[in-house]
Design an enzyme around this catalytic site. Structure first.
Site, PDB file in Angstrom:
ATOM      1  N   GLU B 257       0.893  -1.139   0.000  1.00 47.39           N
ATOM      2  CA  GLU B 257       0.000   0.000   0.000  1.00 47.39           C
ATOM      3  C   GLU B 257       0.935   1.193   0.000  1.00 47.39           C
ATOM      4  OE1 GLU B 257      -1.829   2.925   2.359  1.00 47.39           O
ATOM      5  OE2 GLU B 257      -2.398   1.143   3.518  1.00 47.39           O
ATOM      6  N   CYS B 296      -2.706   8.070   4.244  1.00 43.65           N
ATOM      7  CA  CYS B 296      -2.536   7.574   2.872  1.00 43.65           C
ATOM      8  C   CYS B 296      -3.786   7.837   2.047  1.00 43.65           C
ATOM      9  CB  CYS B 296      -2.287   6.077   2.865  1.00 43.65           C
ATOM     10  SG  CYS B 296      -1.110   5.543   4.096  1.00 43.65           S
TER      11      CYS B 296
END
Lengths: 515, 515
Positions: B257, B296
């Site tokens: 990720e 994020c």
């Protein structure tokens, strides 16, 4: 000089420049074709897939794509004689060709059917019902699978030019992703012929299938997060491809099917005279000789109870001795040639390394008797069975001789068998041939983490068993670790793997409108 | 000198040697701890996981593992005040800490519940019913998911030391795979404290959770096909890890990720005065300020109809102007510090690059007014909103300023919005704030291939919406392309991703005995 094999790129059949790489007939050593992609613009290939093939496929519903696939597979089935004739030049007997050609068409038919029955009459798969994420039920989530705006680059192995192409093409096509096939050079002429047959149906939208015979310099530089790379071949090449920035940096999806030291285990119950003993021996011989052992799934390691080593060695040796080797189609021939003399030499060298760890039960690396062909010109070798009584030796568990070569080894008990299975460090296919349910259950449970597929063969399932080496489109194909860590087929799983999964959150009314 | 932070490896708490790397308080600049893994034997860490943790976890059934997870999560919840206190030193307000700490415990609770309800009372998942592979039905296949004999190496980002650890630990633990956590150095002291709380419950079998504070030299050399690497962090590090031979050659599973330029789209219907207009503005401000924008999933690109640019800029500016910045807990503080001054300087530099493409709506990169702290010693910066009227400029779509920074851009119509969304080249999270069903449906369908998650926010779902930036354990988290191409969470999907899928073939009786 033989002709340059045509590629189908950007809507036209085109020949690479230069002299190319010559491909010889595996049986006669005569030139078949030359392979070159020189001068083909890989950027244009990718662009054509992205800009012509992608939109055309995405405009179709799943059932429409399934129908296109069916038409393409039907043409391969109908014109299979043309492909059988070419396949024979690569050393394949009619039985071998059946595995590749009928197997390829059959796989595509199964996919067409799975797609028609198991995918919605639309373009999006909605995976689950409303997942409530609050007390009142006004907010929740669902997952949708949609078609990425990318291409599927499919790099295939030489051993199954038709099946290998079809089993990768079928799920990509259903998913709506345009395919670029890069067949392996030694059998590219068979893959290209099969692609031509499919393209001539007109059923596949332009840009949905391109075939590049030869190398693909720079093509991976064009790929990224919307793209999918499917590879079958050596672990070395898999590592190189997977280390490319297209994968490491731009997150192109990567699936590999690589080396595998597949094993078959004979149960302790299966004494000579029991049906399972015969099934084991027959299975091993089949796996050693079909496609001259050039199958990623072939049995490389035969594990038998230590007190059955002699019985099995004798029974297998007797059968191997009766296998006629030679030109496909010649009377009495049951095993053809390897794909080429270079490949044969590699197999001989690997077999010699394994043989150094034990004794040879059957075969001779230096000579082979051949029917209907010249043993010096064709890529022939005899089946080669090695016996290694010290199963702790490393060679049989790490050296893959990609030909008609297998190693017989003893195990002590179920735990030992499981331990030996695991020493392959990840395999595509394993099998247990036994009618002892406890033994079978124990070995399957212990070996499953190291295998993509495990066949349990016994007197009950034998009449319909498809055998150790045959991947089925309904079941996953691929294995962990050494086998590449990938997964192909497995029914609709392979279609889903080509789609992007997205969690969508919102009100029930919004989420209802996704399908 | 501050103390070296302890690691928990091979059954003991141990301190790395040397002086280590000093970690400073994000608010005061005072030393908090030092981080060093010097002298810790990475081979022993992996061996301990493999030989102690793995067998212990595999001996437990799924419900037993779910119970262990619940106990661990319960302890984190119960002792969360200890963690909040530490979290404040990393600049987090109470709200920020809640996202990390309560969010982490909550995620583990959800996993425990999913595991108890959705996994069998055993150790093997059987995925499907008998798949018949012959006419008579004596031969078929089923897929089983079994626990690999490997470890899960979890490399986490600094922004969510607790949540990041728990969302990776939970599925691994349920799957029966022992975890090695490598927390990010700047907030390792929070992760280690949370791990200590979980370990002190005694609920986790020894070897199932180890934490190495500091670097992990050589650890990847120990990993292969049975192992799983889960990474959250920068695209550069993701590429390096994914290019390691553990992945490329030995097929360790790898999930990343990474960077993401998430976007939120305001619908054309949402004029000032409509609920969706306010929801959009509020969402953007929340995403810019929670965790000081160090998420994020935070909104980096705010896309609005071209004739709403001024309205949105004014409304967001008004709200940002009211955000108090300073020491967590001080009166009137709604946004804390970034994790450190180095990080703040990186964010300033990236923000300046984006600002060069447009004009600044709010914020100043050089100065910030701070409450209850010294602006020179802490890692503070003001929220920073840039307006870029030329949405074709590259910077806003490619530069990730990992702080309280966002860019406002105009779009013309739904197709243009979809095109702009796609220019992020793969995102973790997108959102559409609109009550216009046609617009929503079009944008979701067009943008889904580029997103791991898309939130549709409107007046109906708003009361229960968890917001743009919050991944939910029930839904997948991860995105294609730039976002790393991975997938975490998604309910039991994350557990299944830690298991090996194996197709088992045999008679119905044999396949019945697999469960």
């Amino acid at each position: 000089m033989s002709e340059i094999l045509e590629s189908y790129v950007a809507g036209t059949w085109t020949k690479g420049a230069g002299t190319g790489r010559e491909v010889l007939d595996a049986v006669t050593g005569e030139p078949v074709t030359r392979v070159s992609s020189e001068g083909i613009d890989m950027g244009e290939v990718v662009r054509h897939a992205r800009e012509v093939g992608g939109p055309a496929l995405r405009a179709l519903t799943f059932p429409e794509r399934a129908a296109a696939l069916k038409a393409a597979a039907g043409a391969v089935q109908e014109r299979k004689d043309e492909l059988y004739a070419l396949s024979a030049r690569a050393g394949a007997t009619a039985r071998d060709s059946g595995v590749d050609i009928d197997g390829g068409a059959g796989t595509a038919f199964v996919y067409s059917s799975l797609g028609r029955k198991g995918l919605p009459d639309g373009k999006v798969v909605v995976e689950d019902d409303f997942i409530q994420l609050g007390k009142e039920g006004v907010f929740g989530g669902r997952h949708v699978l949609t078609t990425p705006h990318g291409v599927a680059l499919q790099i295939n192995a030489f051993n199954f030019p038709v099946w290998g192409m079809m089993e990768k093409l079928a799920p990509a096509l259903l998913a709506g992703v345009p395919t670029i096939v890069k067949p392996a050079t030694p059998t590219a002429y068979i893959a290209v012929a099969a692609a031509r047959i499919m393209l001539e149906t007109g059923a596949l939208p332009e840009g949905s299938l391109q075939v590049v015979a030869g190398s693909i310099p720079g093509l991976l530089d064009q790929l990224g997060g919307q793209d999918h790379i499917g590879f079958t071949g050596s672990a070395d090449t898999a590592a190189t491809l997977r280390g490319h920035e297209a994968v490491t940096r731009r997150s192109a999806h990567f699936n590999a099917e690589a080396d595998s030291l597949n094993a078959s285990v004979l149960g302790p119950d299966a004494a000579p005279g029991e049906p399972e003993f015969d099934l084991f021996v027959k299975g091993l011989v089949t796996e050693m000789t079909t496609k001259a052992g050039q199958k990623c799934t072939a049995i490389r390691r035969a594990l038998v109870p230590q007190d059955r080593m002699d019985d099995v060695a004798q029974a297998v040796e007797a059968k191997l001795a009766g296998i006629g080797i030679g030109a496909p189609g010649a009377d009495g021939v049951r095993m053809g040639a390897l794909v080429g003399t270079e490949q044969r030499d590699d197999v001989r060298a690997a077999a010699a390394r394994i043989a150094a760890a034990g004794t040879v039960v059957h075969g001779d690396l230096e000579k082979v008797e051949v029917i209907g062909a010249d043993a010096d010109k064709g890529a022939f070798m005899s089946p080669y069975l090695v016996r290694v009584d010290d199963a702790d030796r490393g060679e049989p568990h790490s050296v893959e001789a990609f030909g008609p070569v297998s190693t017989l080894m003893p195990y002590r008990d179920a735990d030992h068998a499981v331990d030996l299975l695991a020493r392959g460090e990840g395999s595509l296919a394993g099998s247990v041939v036994s009618n002892d349910r406890d033994f079978v259950t124990g070995v399957v449970a212990g070996a499953a983490p190291y295998h993509g597929r495990i066949l349990v063969l016994d007197r009950e399932s034998a009449p319909e068993s498809t055998g150790h080496g045959i991947p089925m489109p309904q079941l996953v194909h691929g294995g962990p670790g050494r086998a590449g860590g990938g997964q192909e087929e497995g029914g609709l799983r392979a279609v889903h793997a080509h789609l992007q999964r997205t969690a969508v959150q919102g009100s029930p009314a919004v989420l209802d409108s996704l399908g």
